[in-house]
Design an enzyme around this catalytic site. Sequence first.
Site, PDB file in Angstrom:
ATOM      1  N   SER A 155       0.890  -1.290  -0.056  1.00  0.00           N
ATOM      2  CA  SER A 155       0.038  -0.084  -0.101  1.00  0.00           C
ATOM      3  C   SER A 155       0.898   1.316  -0.130  1.00  0.00           C
ATOM      4  O   SER A 155       2.045   1.382   0.415  1.00  0.00           O
ATOM      5  CB  SER A 155      -1.058  -0.030   1.219  1.00  0.00           C
ATOM      6  OG  SER A 155      -1.440   1.213   1.429  1.00  0.00           O
ATOM      7  N   TYR A 168      -1.739  -1.018  10.229  1.00  0.00           N
ATOM      8  CA  TYR A 168      -2.273  -1.341   8.775  1.00  0.00           C
ATOM      9  C   TYR A 168      -0.637  -0.928   8.101  1.00  0.00           C
ATOM     10  O   TYR A 168      -0.216  -1.590   7.299  1.00  0.00           O
ATOM     11  CB  TYR A 168      -3.064  -0.235   8.195  1.00  0.00           C
ATOM     12  CG  TYR A 168      -3.393  -0.516   6.760  1.00  0.00           C
ATOM     13  CD1 TYR A 168      -4.119  -1.705   6.168  1.00  0.00           C
ATOM     14  CD2 TYR A 168      -2.751   0.419   5.788  1.00  0.00           C
ATOM     15  CE1 TYR A 168      -4.399  -1.956   4.816  1.00  0.00           C
ATOM     16  CE2 TYR A 168      -3.045   0.144   4.210  1.00  0.00           C
ATOM     17  CZ  TYR A 168      -3.929  -0.825   3.880  1.00  0.00           C
ATOM     18  OH  TYR A 168      -4.131  -1.100   2.869  1.00  0.00           O
TER      19      TYR A 168
END
Length: 276
Positions: A155, A168
């Site tokens: 990401s 995350y």
Amino acid sequence: MGRVEGRVAFITGAARGQGRAHAVRLAEEGADIIAVDTTAKVDSVPYPLATAEDLAETVRLVEALDRRIVAREADVRDYAALSAAVEAGVAEFGRLDIVLANAGISSPASTLEMSEDTWQDMIDINLTGVWKSLKASVPHIIAGGRGGAVVITSSLAALYANNNTAHYSAAKAGLVQMAKVMAKEWAEHSIRVNTVHPTTVATDMILNDATYKLFRPDLENPTRADFEEAARTLNRLPVAALEPRDISETVLHLVADDSGRYITGTTQVVDAGGQL
């Protein structure tokens, strides 16, 4: 002839979103697919996860392209289930060439206020689950002796910090160095390993109230339009969120021999200028 004609790809998180888009795009280019996803509930995730019907729709879309697909329900936290799914696919198709470790979750929370379960679920799925997925699948590529390609979905959050994403970001950043180690270890087998780093993508993981609130903490009940207004400020190109197929095109570039033959150990950023 498609760009991955005759190849077999194992894809996690294939029931919807980026995983489904990858399955369809590779099938368009001639690949057969081994697809897994889970319908298990994760209490720390604030949006509905995939359903059996979602996975069935991925099967339908791939078969509509006249390609074969073996689909199984498997949680990436369950190594035995992953191994069984891969083995079933290899038994059916006779080979494995490509692995797309795509499955993941999002559960925005502030660093000091998130629960232990929220942290642990994230690490178990988004980091350890990738390791388990590769441990279950890559030996089949090695056994084939033809080389292959692995793409791990990381990401932009691995490279650019945002509030309420410590767990995350930690998981997604961990994937980067893990991929580099694997690229070194598997180079002798002609297996390429890369990470892909999308900015916001219009999937169910993003299009939900929790993410809208993450992007618009100034509003009590933000809508998708409110979210998109904020998301556009993160990207330098004039777009609020990419489409899953935008990421699939980069994945195809990495796994196809005509474009990615010597690309390995890299971080492929698809961020609409989000880092600029």
